[in-house]
Write an enzyme that holds these catalytic residues in place. Structure first.
Site, PDB file in Angstrom:
ATOM      1  N   ASP A  30       0.859  -1.191   0.000  1.00  0.00           N
ATOM      2  CA  ASP A  30       0.000   0.000   0.000  1.00  0.00           C
ATOM      3  C   ASP A  30       0.887   1.229   0.000  1.00  0.00           C
ATOM      4  O   ASP A  30       1.998   1.212   0.539  1.00  0.00           O
ATOM      5  CB  ASP A  30      -0.935   0.013   1.215  1.00  0.00           C
ATOM      6  N   PHE A 151     -16.721 -10.282  -4.351  1.00  0.00           N
ATOM      7  CA  PHE A 151     -18.122 -10.157  -3.941  1.00  0.00           C
ATOM      8  C   PHE A 151     -18.294 -10.134  -2.415  1.00  0.00           C
ATOM      9  O   PHE A 151     -19.418 -10.226  -1.935  1.00  0.00           O
ATOM     10  CB  PHE A 151     -18.947 -11.308  -4.537  1.00  0.00           C
ATOM     11  N   LEU A 152     -17.192 -10.029  -1.671  1.00  0.00           N
ATOM     12  CA  LEU A 152     -17.328 -10.076  -0.209  1.00  0.00           C
ATOM     13  C   LEU A 152     -18.157  -8.899   0.293  1.00  0.00           C
ATOM     14  O   LEU A 152     -18.221  -7.848  -0.344  1.00  0.00           O
ATOM     15  CB  LEU A 152     -15.949 -10.092   0.466  1.00  0.00           C
ATOM     16  N   LYS A 206     -19.741  -8.199 -12.116  1.00  0.00           N
ATOM     17  CA  LYS A 206     -19.697  -7.537 -10.805  1.00  0.00           C
ATOM     18  C   LYS A 206     -20.713  -6.381 -10.755  1.00  0.00           C
ATOM     19  O   LYS A 206     -21.455  -6.223  -9.795  1.00  0.00           O
ATOM     20  CB  LYS A 206     -18.274  -7.038 -10.542  1.00  0.00           C
ATOM     21  N   CYS A 262     -19.995   0.580  -2.208  1.00  0.00           N
ATOM     22  CA  CYS A 262     -20.134  -0.122  -3.488  1.00  0.00           C
ATOM     23  C   CYS A 262     -21.409   0.217  -4.257  1.00  0.00           C
ATOM     24  O   CYS A 262     -21.326   0.721  -5.378  1.00  0.00           O
ATOM     25  CB  CYS A 262     -20.036  -1.618  -3.269  1.00  0.00           C
ATOM     26  N   ARG A 330     -18.669   5.214   4.248  1.00  0.00           N
ATOM     27  CA  ARG A 330     -18.821   5.729   2.880  1.00  0.00           C
ATOM     28  C   ARG A 330     -20.289   5.642   2.448  1.00  0.00           C
ATOM     29  O   ARG A 330     -20.905   4.602   2.508  1.00  0.00           O
ATOM     30  CB  ARG A 330     -17.905   4.955   1.916  1.00  0.00           C
TER      31      ARG A 330
HETATM   32  P1  NAD Z   1     -10.067   1.055   0.169  1.00  0.00           P
HETATM   33  O1  NAD Z   1     -10.151   2.496  -0.099  1.00  0.00           O
HETATM   34  O2  NAD Z   1     -10.422   0.520   1.526  1.00  0.00           O
HETATM   35  O3  NAD Z   1      -8.583   0.538  -0.137  1.00  0.00           O
HETATM   36  C1  NAD Z   1      -7.854   0.891  -1.260  1.00  0.00           C
HETATM   37  C2  NAD Z   1      -6.367   0.943  -0.855  1.00  0.00           C
HETATM   38  O4  NAD Z   1      -5.574   1.086  -2.023  1.00  0.00           O
HETATM   39  C3  NAD Z   1      -6.013   2.122   0.039  1.00  0.00           C
HETATM   40  O5  NAD Z   1      -5.405   1.635   1.226  1.00  0.00           O
HETATM   41  C4  NAD Z   1      -5.039   2.947  -0.801  1.00  0.00           C
HETATM   42  O6  NAD Z   1      -4.034   3.581  -0.021  1.00  0.00           O
HETATM   43  C5  NAD Z   1      -4.455   1.882  -1.695  1.00  0.00           C
HETATM   44  N1  NAD Z   1      -3.835   2.363  -2.927  1.00  0.00           N
HETATM   45  C6  NAD Z   1      -4.317   3.246  -3.844  1.00  0.00           C
HETATM   46  N2  NAD Z   1      -3.447   3.378  -4.850  1.00  0.00           N
HETATM   47  C7  NAD Z   1      -2.401   2.566  -4.594  1.00  0.00           C
HETATM   48  C8  NAD Z   1      -1.190   2.268  -5.267  1.00  0.00           C
HETATM   49  N3  NAD Z   1      -0.888   2.821  -6.448  1.00  0.00           N
HETATM   50  N4  NAD Z   1      -0.343   1.390  -4.715  1.00  0.00           N
HETATM   51  C9  NAD Z   1      -0.624   0.821  -3.514  1.00  0.00           C
HETATM   52  N5  NAD Z   1      -1.755   1.061  -2.833  1.00  0.00           N
HETATM   53  C10 NAD Z   1      -2.621   1.928  -3.365  1.00  0.00           C
HETATM   54  O7  NAD Z   1     -10.967   0.353  -0.943  1.00  0.00           O
HETATM   55  P2  NAD Z   1     -11.807  -1.017  -0.846  1.00  0.00           P
HETATM   56  O8  NAD Z   1     -13.092  -0.791  -0.152  1.00  0.00           O
HETATM   57  O9  NAD Z   1     -10.912  -2.108  -0.385  1.00  0.00           O
HETATM   58  O10 NAD Z   1     -12.155  -1.241  -2.383  1.00  0.00           O
HETATM   59  C11 NAD Z   1     -11.176  -1.630  -3.321  1.00  0.00           C
HETATM   60  C12 NAD Z   1     -11.873  -2.085  -4.583  1.00  0.00           C
HETATM   61  O11 NAD Z   1     -12.647  -3.264  -4.330  1.00  0.00           O
HETATM   62  C13 NAD Z   1     -12.856  -1.073  -5.170  1.00  0.00           C
HETATM   63  O12 NAD Z   1     -12.814  -1.163  -6.572  1.00  0.00           O
HETATM   64  C14 NAD Z   1     -14.192  -1.556  -4.653  1.00  0.00           C
HETATM   65  O13 NAD Z   1     -15.246  -1.167  -5.502  1.00  0.00           O
HETATM   66  C15 NAD Z   1     -14.015  -3.052  -4.706  1.00  0.00           C
HETATM   67  N6  NAD Z   1     -14.847  -3.798  -3.778  1.00  0.00           N
HETATM   68  C16 NAD Z   1     -15.038  -3.342  -2.507  1.00  0.00           C
HETATM   69  C17 NAD Z   1     -15.808  -4.078  -1.627  1.00  0.00           C
HETATM   70  C18 NAD Z   1     -16.034  -3.590  -0.223  1.00  0.00           C
HETATM   71  O14 NAD Z   1     -16.914  -4.146   0.457  1.00  0.00           O
HETATM   72  N7  NAD Z   1     -15.310  -2.594   0.258  1.00  0.00           N
HETATM   73  C19 NAD Z   1     -16.385  -5.299  -2.035  1.00  0.00           C
HETATM   74  C20 NAD Z   1     -16.147  -5.748  -3.323  1.00  0.00           C
HETATM   75  C21 NAD Z   1     -15.378  -4.986  -4.188  1.00  0.00           C
END
Ligand code: NAD
Length: 438
Positions: A30, A151-152, A206, A262, A330
């Site tokens: 990260d 899909f979590l 998705k 999401c 969010r």
């Molecule tokens: P999040 O904001 O919690 O985490 C994203 C992380 O990526 C952050 O910690 C950020 O610092 C890091 N990051 C950004 N650019 C980076 C880079 N270049 N190198 C390294 N780290 C970097 O986001 P999230 O909720 O985990 O969601 C991530 C993806 O998964 C999104 O596309 C979301 O739509 C999808 N998703 C989320 C969920 C959910 O329940 N949160 C479920 C399914 C899918």
């Protein structure tokens, strides 16, 4: 297998920890130094049930590491997952792919031929093609690009990851398919279905899944409005239709409208994709509009329950996170509700079991309380916004004694009217009478 996980947020950290638990060696990368420092010191950046123990046990075994150094993670990896955020772009709502493409350019410098780059982030159709093009521009050859949408659900993320309803893999070549099958092999013991599709199909699957769930929620919310007007009970209607296997009981809980990281952004991004493709998606378009209206209308409900005037009233809010068992704020319905109440002159006290810190960054002018009873003290009404388990077994008589006005507004239908009334409270649920239109 050796895996690099770029992005250590809700999805990256849970996926990384679970893959490590399957026996793979996972480097979570990260760019947020404080997050990585915290993880290396055993401090979780998010609140998710079971996560801390899973992370710590796998880190102790040396299978799960945390770094800000992309090279260290990517150089040895057989698969590099991208799990960075894809928020809605300001202005038009397209999925903002800045973080994804940045991550691709960074990993391109260190990746070896034969590696599979896998998008776990939710990305619009065609993103895999664009990633391939960027890798080519950066001079990378012999690397496959696959899609493996996640899909979590937050709040049940580890169980969902380990017992998924299905695993979707979009891959255009045999090597990528095999690598992903190997990674998920431990789950095949539980007979988790794996669906191998084209990459574009996986990307769209998705969005279609989230859009369908959003439609289901908005559908029952509109039925709830009708129940209120005609004296029917939406809980029973939902059960009555949900027992039909073709419909299913899940996502039929009427409430204040969907939120979270999401559904709001993914439904809008789907509409943007459809517009670019010149194809109408009227059902999803209407769902988005219905949901936006709904969140705003929740303030009116509280106002009506309090006799049509919010100025000078004190309202206690129970639950701020967008759903129980997470600290994620969010797009939480609580945000427009709290802000709307304050705008109309109400004083707001609020309690959430874990999201207080996040809520404090977003909501000003709120009196944050340490528990539900402290929030209720001296309030004219108490409003259940998020159905945390601890709000399901409140001592309603104690709440009634603490409240100034004796009103319970249950936006999640946690309580029965009769038990609230027995405790001396006036009860307002969703889709259960009382909020009748004049
Ligand atoms: P999040 O904001 O919690 O985490 C994203 C992380 O990526 C952050 O910690 C950020 O610092 C890091 N990051 C950004 N650019 C980076 C880079 N270049 N190198 C390294 N780290 C970097 O986001 P999230 O909720 O985990 O969601 C991530 C993806 O998964 C999104 O596309 C979301 O739509 C999808 N998703 C989320 C969920 C959910 O329940 N949160 C479920 C399914 C899918």
């Amino acid at each position: 297998m050796r895996i690099a996980m770029i992005g250590t947020g809700y999805v990256g950290l849970v996926s990384g920890a679970c893959f490590a638990d399957f026996g793979h060696r996972v480097a979570c990368v990260d760019k947020d130094i404080s997050k990585i420092d915290g993880l290396n010191a055993g401090v979780m950046p998010i609140w998710e049930p079971g996560l801390e123990a899973l992370v710590k046990s796998n880190a102790q075994r040396g299978r799960l590491t945390f770094t800000t150094d992309v090279a260290a993670g990517v150089e040895k990896a057989e698969a590099v997952f991208i799990a960075v955020g894809t928020p809605a772009r300001r202005g038009d709502g397209h999925a903002d792919l800045t973080f994804v493409f940045e991550a691709v350019r960074e990993l391109a410098r260190f990746i070896k031929p034969g590696t599979v780059v896998v998008t776990k982030s939710t990305v619009p159709v065609g993103t895999g093609d664009r990633i391939e093009a960027i890798l080519k521009e950066e001079g990378v050859e012999g690397v496959s690009v696959a899609s493996n949408p996640e899909f979590l659900r937050e709040g049940a993320a580890i169980a969902d990851f380990k017992h998924p309803d299905r695993i979707v893999v979009g891959a255009e070549d045999d090597h990528a398919q095999e690598v992903l099958r190997d990674i998920y092999r431990p789950l095949f013991l539980n007979r988790a279905p794996i669906l191998i599709t084209g990459r574009r199909t996986a990307e769209l699957t998705k969005y279609a899944a989230n859009a369908f769930l959003a439609v289901k929620i908005s559908f029952i919310n509109e039925i709830a409005d009708l129940c209120e007007a005609v004296d029917a009970d939406v809980q029973d209607v939902a059960r009555g239709i949900g027992l039909d296997n073709r419909i299913g009981p899940k996502f039929l809980h009427a409430g204040p409208g969907y939120g979270g990281s999401c559904f709001p952004k993914d439904t809008i991004a789907l509409l943007q994709t459809a517009e670019l493709a010149g194809v109408e998606q009227r059902i999803v378009g209407t769902t988005v509009a219905v949901n936006d209206d709904r969140k705003a209308k929740m303030v009116e409900r509280v106002e009506r329950a309090l006799g049509g005037e919010l100025a000078g009233k004190r309202v206690a809010i129970l639950g701020l996170a967008f759903k129980p068992n997470t600290d994620d704020m969010r797009e939480a319905p609580s945000i427009p509700i709290v802000r709307g109440l304050i705008e109309r002159g109400a004083e707001v006290a609020a309690f959430d079991p874990v999201a207080r810190h996040q809520a404090e960054q977003l909501l000003s002018g709120v009196d944050f309380a340490d528990d539900a009873y402290a929030a209720a003290e001296g309030a004219d009404a108490i409003v259940i916004v998020t159905e945390w388990d601890e709000f399901r077994a409140l001592d309603l008589e104690r709440i009634a004694a603490l409240l100034r006005g004796k009103t319970l507004i249950d936006l999640r239908n946690v309580y029965d009217r009769s038990e609230a009334e027995e405790a001396g409270l006036t009860y307002y649920g969703i889709g259960r009478g009382r909020f009748k239109k004049a």
